[in-house]
Each structure stands twice: as C-alpha cells, then as structure tokens.
Design an enzyme around this catalytic site. Structure first.
Site, PDB file in Angstrom:
ATOM      1  N   ASP A 126      41.987  40.113  28.440  1.00  0.00           N
ATOM      2  CA  ASP A 126      41.245  39.162  29.429  1.00  0.00           C
ATOM      3  C   ASP A 126      40.872  40.156  30.717  1.00  0.00           C
ATOM      4  O   ASP A 126      41.232  40.762  30.931  1.00  0.00           O
ATOM      5  CB  ASP A 126      42.482  38.150  30.460  1.00  0.00           C
ATOM      6  N   GLU A 147      46.381  37.540  29.843  1.00  0.00           N
ATOM      7  CA  GLU A 147      47.564  37.944  30.359  1.00  0.00           C
ATOM      8  C   GLU A 147      48.175  37.756  31.931  1.00  0.00           C
ATOM      9  O   GLU A 147      48.884  37.469  32.419  1.00  0.00           O
ATOM     10  CB  GLU A 147      47.190  39.925  30.109  1.00  0.00           C
ATOM     11  N   GLU A 148      46.639  37.160  32.420  1.00  0.00           N
ATOM     12  CA  GLU A 148      46.667  36.767  34.332  1.00  0.00           C
ATOM     13  C   GLU A 148      46.713  34.962  33.994  1.00  0.00           C
ATOM     14  O   GLU A 148      46.834  35.461  35.348  1.00  0.00           O
ATOM     15  CB  GLU A 148      45.298  37.825  34.311  1.00  0.00           C
ATOM     16  N   HIS A 197      42.929  44.441  40.247  1.00  0.00           N
ATOM     17  CA  HIS A 197      42.095  42.675  41.005  1.00  0.00           C
ATOM     18  C   HIS A 197      41.146  43.381  42.516  1.00  0.00           C
ATOM     19  O   HIS A 197      40.802  42.101  42.655  1.00  0.00           O
ATOM     20  CB  HIS A 197      43.500  42.495  41.484  1.00  0.00           C
TER      21      HIS A 197
END
Ligand code: NI
Length: 430
Positions: A101, A167-168, A401
C-alpha cells in the site's frame, strides 16, 4: 566488520558449505531480472493506491504470478495476493512477505515516473504516493518469485509469497493488513515454519542490510484521554473545574513517566500527545478536553506498565483539580521481534547476499510494523535494505512518509539476493 559478525560468520561457514547450493545460472538470472524489477517498481510508483484500495496493484501482481505457472490465490485479505511455489527438493515451508500500500502524500520529487494520483482519505481529497517504499517491496518479491520459479528444481521446500495490503492501517473500522492475512489462514495451509520480510530505508546506504536480533521495532498503541471538568466564565475559574489546565498538567505528567519511572536501560519508551482539543472561545472555561497520542515500547512488560502508569497519572492529576479522566487504549502493532535463534541461523545468508562489509547491526527502531503479527504465528526475521544514494548524508535524505521520500534503485537487487539466499540456506538448516 564488527567482531560479533565475524565470529558468527566463521562459526557458520560449515552451514554455507552444507546448504543447498544456488544453481550455476543464478548470477545470470539476477542480471536478467534487474531491469524488469526496476520497471515494475516505476510502474507501481506511478500508480500508487491507498490501504485496502490496492485493486490494480493486487491484480497486476496476481496476473504476473499466474504467468509463472505457480499456485496463485487472489484476492486475499481484501486486495492481497498469496502464491505458493513447491520446490523440487524436500524442505520446510518458508514465507516471504511484501506490503503493497501507499500513503496520502503529494509527491514532490521530480521523477519522470512521479505519482500524480489523487484519491480520497478521511473525507479529504489527497495525493497518493509510495512514500514508504512499498513499491520496492512488491517488485523485489515479484523478482524473487520469478527467480525461484526459474530455479524450482533446486528449491528446497515450499515458498509462500505474501503480498499484503494495508500495512499502513486499514481506513476507519475496516479490517486489513497482517492480522487479516493471518485470520484468513494464509500461514496455515501450508503451515509456515518461518517468515522473512524486509523494509527499504531511505536513510541507510544503498545496497546495505541492517538487522537486529530480538526486539527490533516498537509496538504502537494509541491512547485517548478525556478530561471532564465543569464549565465556568473565564473570569471566574474558581466557579468551575478547568479541563484545559488539568490537561496541561497531565501532559507534563506523561513525560515524567518516560523520564522518571521507566527503566530506560532496558529499552526506550516514547509517549507523544499528538492532538488536544477543547473549548470554543477565549473567555469560556469548557466542560471537557480530549487528547490523543501514541506509545512506543520495545518490551511487552514495559508496554503493560506504561498503560497502567498513563491511567494512574491521568486519573490522579485530574482528581487533584476536581476533574475526572477517562483513559482508553488501542493496540495497533506488537513489538517486531526477530527470533534470536532464527537470526543466528540465517544471518550468514544475509552476509553472503550483500557481502559481509555491507551488513551491520541496527539500533532499536521506534517506528512500528504490522509484520510483528506474523511473529506470533512462526519465528520471523525482518530486516532493512538501504536505498540512500552514495554521497548523500542520511540527514539530507527525504524521510519516510514525506513528499521528498526518494530511493536509489540500484540496491534493490540485494533484496532479491537476500530472499533467494534465505530460501536456499534455510531449507538445509532445518
Ligand atoms: Ni513501510
């Protein structure tokens, strides 16, 4: 090379000689797959999708894996892919995991394949970017699947490929990520005996690997503290109970848990208050204040202790001013724990894959990973692969990020080497 590594390497040379040898054409296969790996990465980078929305990503992976002629299960855990390769030699069942993702970030890096994708997140229109490098993870695992399939006759045991969504974190109350993969039984049939995974790192030198035995990455917990006071005119605070000043004292108190109450020689602890909301106007003392934050710990006992101390601190400080505090916690990930016996056994594989001079021990990481949940199912080992361009200082690299996140692609092939080597060596170690 650190002494520990050297002695480990020497101690385990007998394993490398007894391990299943990689076939002679392995070097050639690596050379051939590298351009494809990079073009896959650029494709995924240009077409990122948010957590649990990886519809095209999952389909692309599944379509490719089907061309290899291996067993493919799609979709799993919403948009993920699971594939099984049965090797020609007897051996254990090993899982390799990649997360797939992307994040709600507007890309700022001037790449020809930069993302221009937009989507919706939490009711807002957002840009979407592979700002944590999961595009590299997908491509590395696809290339690994291609190579292992090409070497199928020699592969010991069974390899399970896990392409994991979200995963996030799944949006809202949706299920997703590693927990959903586990819930769907993807590690049970066939029963996985060891799980390996890697994470790219933009601030670690390109092509190098970093690992840590035992606790590696932190558990992440969210907390909410609601302070209930009593409203009053701002000019007459004694007529009410001010939840804002009580909250200020609580925030101070939380930092004293870290600095005065936890044994920081054991492992680090982080408590961060990330939001605080209260009041509507300068001269009204409101009735409530609500703060939310995150806790990072690298030791399960310390994690429990922090829970208890946050509750005690918030409740007693609130009580001292006549307010009450309601405290709640939500566990997001476990400590990512690298099984020490597995690390000891398989570290020589990483040294062979990257070259001993390119492997080093990592410090604790206070970031968190849902890979941690796989560790509850089977011994697991998660390590980092560097992608910081030569000549760039780590402090100048775009952090994960962020809009400036950037990866040097030239070390991705080391990830493929690490996975292939682990599969071949672990097959004989068992
Ligand atoms: Ni990540």
């Amino acid at each position: 090379m650190p002494k520990l590594l050297l002695s480990l390497l020497m101690g385990f040379t007998f394993i490398s000689s007894s391990a299943q040898e990689l076939p002679k054409n392995y070097g050639q296969l690596l050379k051939e797959v590298e351009p494809q790996l990079i073009s896959w990465r650029r494709h995924f980078h240009e077409n990122p999708e948010l957590s649990n929305r990886e519809f095209n990503t999952g389909k692309y992976i599944a379509d490719y894996l089907k061309t290899l002629g291996i067993e493919v299960h799609y979709p799993v855990a919403k948009t993920g892919v699971m594939a099984i390769l049965k090797g020609g030699k007897p051996g254990p069942v090993v899982a390799l995991r990649a997360d797939i993702d992307a994040l709600p970030v507007v890309e700022r890096v001037p790449l020809p394949f930069a993302s221009k994708v937009t989507s919706e997140y939490g009711g807002q229109k957002v840009g979407v970017m592979h700002a944590c490098g999961h595009d590299s993870h997908i491509s590395i695992l696809m290339a690994t699947a291609k190579l292992l399939t090409a070497m199928q006759k020699e592969v010991p045991g069974t390899v399970v490929f896990l392409f994991q969504p979200a995963e996030e974190g799944a949006p809202g109350t949706e299920e997703g990520g590693a927990q959903l993969m586990i819930k769907e039984g993807l590690l049970d049939n066939p029963k996985v005996e060891a799980v390996f995974g890697l994470h790219i790192n933009s601030q670690t030198p390109v092509g190098t690997l970093k690992y840590k035995s035992g606790a590696f990455m932190a558990s992440a917990d969210w907390f909410t503290i609601k302070v209930n006071g009593r409203g009053s005119h701002g000019s007459q605070p004694w007529g009410g109970v001010d939840p804002i000043s009580a909250s200020a004292q609580i925030i101070e108190g939380l930092q004293h848990i870290v600095s005065r109450q936890m044994d920081l020689t054991k492992a680090p602890v982080v408590i961060t208050v990330g939001t605080i909301n209260s009041g509507v106007r300068n001269n009204i003392i409101p009735e409530t204040a609500v703060m939310t934050g995150t806790i990072r710990t690298l030791d399960t006992k310390m994690q429990k202790e922090v829970y208890e101390r946050i509750k005690l601190t918030a409740e007693t400080i609130a009580a001292s001013s006549g307010a009450t505090a309601e405290v709640s916690f939500e566990n997001k990930t476990l400590v990512t724990y690298n099984d020490p016996a597995l690390v000891l056994k398989t570290l020589p594989s990483l040294l062979k894959a990257a070259g001993a001079e390119n492997v080093s021990e990592s410090t604790w990481v206070t970031g968190a990973e849902d890979f941690s949940f796989y560790g509850e199912k089977a011994p697991s080992f998660f390590f980092n692969l560097g992608a910081l361009p030569k000549g760039t200082a780590p402090k100048d690299a775009g952090p994960h990020h962020t809009a400036d996140f950037y990866l040097d692609e030239s070390g991705f092939i080391v990830g493929v080497k690490a996975f292939c080597q682990l599969v071949f060596d672990y097959g004989k170690l068992k």
